[in-house]
Design a protein around this motif. Structure first.
Motif, short mmCIF file in Angstrom:
data_model
loop_
_atom_site.label_atom_id
_atom_site.label_comp_id
_atom_site.label_asym_id
_atom_site.label_seq_id
_atom_site.Cartn_x
_atom_site.Cartn_y
_atom_site.Cartn_z
N GLY A 184 21.61 19.50 35.63
CA GLY A 184 20.62 20.56 35.72
C GLY A 184 19.84 20.74 34.44
O GLY A 184 18.60 20.85 34.45
N LEU A 185 20.53 20.77 33.31
CA LEU A 185 19.86 20.95 32.02
C LEU A 185 18.91 19.78 31.74
O LEU A 185 17.78 19.98 31.26
CB LEU A 185 20.90 21.06 30.90
CG LEU A 185 21.74 22.34 30.89
CD1 LEU A 185 22.88 22.22 29.89
CD2 LEU A 185 20.88 23.56 30.57
N ASN A 186 19.35 18.58 32.05
CA ASN A 186 18.51 17.41 31.80
C ASN A 186 17.36 17.29 32.79
O ASN A 186 16.37 16.60 32.52
CB ASN A 186 19.36 16.13 31.83
CG ASN A 186 20.13 15.92 30.53
OD1 ASN A 186 19.55 15.62 29.50
ND2 ASN A 186 21.45 16.09 30.59
N ALA A 187 17.47 17.98 33.93
CA ALA A 187 16.40 17.95 34.92
C ALA A 187 15.23 18.84 34.51
O ALA A 187 14.11 18.68 35.01
CB ALA A 187 16.93 18.38 36.28
N VAL A 188 15.48 19.78 33.60
CA VAL A 188 14.40 20.65 33.11
C VAL A 188 13.46 19.81 32.24
O VAL A 188 13.89 19.20 31.26
CB VAL A 188 14.97 21.83 32.30
CG1 VAL A 188 13.83 22.66 31.70
CG2 VAL A 188 15.85 22.70 33.18
N ASP A 189 12.20 19.78 32.59
CA ASP A 189 11.20 19.03 31.83
C ASP A 189 10.80 19.86 30.61
O ASP A 189 9.79 20.54 30.61
CB ASP A 189 9.99 18.72 32.71
CG ASP A 189 8.96 17.83 32.02
OD1 ASP A 189 9.21 17.42 30.86
OD2 ASP A 189 7.91 17.56 32.62
N ALA B 160 12.25 27.07 34.19
CA ALA B 160 13.53 26.45 33.83
C ALA B 160 14.64 26.94 34.75
O ALA B 160 15.46 26.14 35.23
CB ALA B 160 13.87 26.77 32.38
N GLU B 161 14.66 28.25 35.03
CA GLU B 161 15.70 28.77 35.91
C GLU B 161 15.55 28.23 37.33
O GLU B 161 16.54 27.92 38.00
CB GLU B 161 15.70 30.30 35.94
CG GLU B 161 16.80 30.84 36.84
CD GLU B 161 17.04 32.32 36.71
OE1 GLU B 161 18.07 32.79 37.24
OE2 GLU B 161 16.20 33.01 36.09
N ASP B 162 14.32 28.10 37.79
CA ASP B 162 14.10 27.55 39.14
C ASP B 162 14.67 26.14 39.25
O ASP B 162 15.27 25.78 40.27
CB ASP B 162 12.60 27.54 39.47
CG ASP B 162 12.05 28.94 39.72
OD1 ASP B 162 12.86 29.87 39.92
OD2 ASP B 162 10.81 29.10 39.70
N LYS B 163 14.49 25.35 38.21
CA LYS B 163 15.03 23.99 38.23
C LYS B 163 16.55 24.01 38.18
O LYS B 163 17.22 23.27 38.91
CB LYS B 163 14.46 23.18 37.05
CG LYS B 163 15.00 21.76 36.92
CD LYS B 163 14.81 20.94 38.19
CE LYS B 163 13.36 20.65 38.48
NZ LYS B 163 13.20 19.71 39.63
N LEU B 164 17.12 24.88 37.34
CA LEU B 164 18.57 24.98 37.25
C LEU B 164 19.18 25.44 38.57
O LEU B 164 20.30 25.05 38.92
CB LEU B 164 18.98 25.95 36.13
CG LEU B 164 18.79 25.46 34.69
CD1 LEU B 164 19.20 26.56 33.72
CD2 LEU B 164 19.60 24.20 34.42
#
Length: 253
Positions: free
Chosen positions: A124-129, A139-143
């Motif tokens: 999840g952390l690495n998926a945040v661009d 960022a929260e939406d991606k997490l």
């Protein structure tokens, strides 16, 4: 390595270390319940918080960081409290530099090795661009795609900061991702730590099991193992009053 830290309170020195993905701020509420009796040093471990980043990330290095901190602050001896990863660090420190340790408190972790179990969080952390991130909400939406618990997401987002107008992670995410197996490393020693050691687990957590007692006895013969009722791994956040009372009772004697 010179670690970032916060200092508060008056009395006997107590050094506090956070866990993985955490920082000194995680323990400020507990510090408020201890500062009348102790001078508290809340540290950011390497690759976390506002402390420097390094490609070296293991308990030998983190214990050495702690020794350098003690020497820089002119502290010959102190008591130590570490949670999870921080608990592994203070165990390693006590076994390596026992002459610098008065009492030891290990929160919800044992000396044994632990399997890697943070893959989803790291994904999840690495998926945040991070380079193109425009808001904390983004960022929260991606997490959210990886982590359902809002409390965990909020905890992780404390690592999000701004540098020169752009978002950045406080944690050294590339190194933590690459070396995540190091966080579960077994703590061993040829010689035990003979001082008082409290192992404080969460009653609803499986991080300290009855089967861990033998390893704890071998490395920390003057030990006391307790479990805080109605709490899991994040015992300091879930039952702060019980944790403060336990710490004052053990460290104040």
């Amino acid at each position: 390595m010179k670690l970032n830290f916060r200092k508060t309170g008056t009395g006997k020195p107590l050094v506090i270390l956070h866990g993985l993905f955490g920082s000194a701020d995680n323990w400020m509420s507990i510090a408020k319940g201890l500062e009348e009796n102790f001078t508290l040093y809340l540290l950011d471990q390497r690759n976390h918080g506002d402390s420097p980043h390094s490609d070296t990330w293991n308990y030998k290095a983190m214990a050495k960081d702690l020794k350098e901190f003690m020497e820089a602050e002119g502290l010959e001896k102190a008591s130590f409290l570490g949670h999870s990863m921080g608990g592994k660090t203070v165990m390693k420190f006590a076994l390596t530099y026992p002459e610098m340790v008065n009492k030891l408190v290990v929160a919800d972790i044992a000396p044994r090795p632990y399997p890697v179990h943070h893959q989803t969080i790291l994904e999840g952390l690495n998926a945040v661009d991070i380079k193109n991130l425009s808001s904390r909400k983004e960022a929260e939406d991606k997490l959210t795609e990886y982590i359902s618990e809002r409390g965990v997401r909020q905890f992780l987002l404390k690592n999000l900061t701004r540098k020169e107008g752009a978002f950045a992670w406080k944690i050294n995410l590339p190194v933590i991702t690459k070396q995540i197996e190091n966080v579960g490393e077994e703590i061993t020693s040829d010689k035990p730590f003979s001082g008082p050691a409290l192992f404080m687990g969460g009653a609803n957590s499986d991080y300290i099991k009855s089967s861990d007692k033998e390893d704890i006895e071998n490395l920390f013969p003057d030990n006391h193992i307790i479990h805080i009722k109605n709490t899991g791994h994040w015992l300091h956040a879930e039952q702060p009053e019980a944790v403060v009372a336990t710490l004052n009772a053990f460290l104040g004697t």
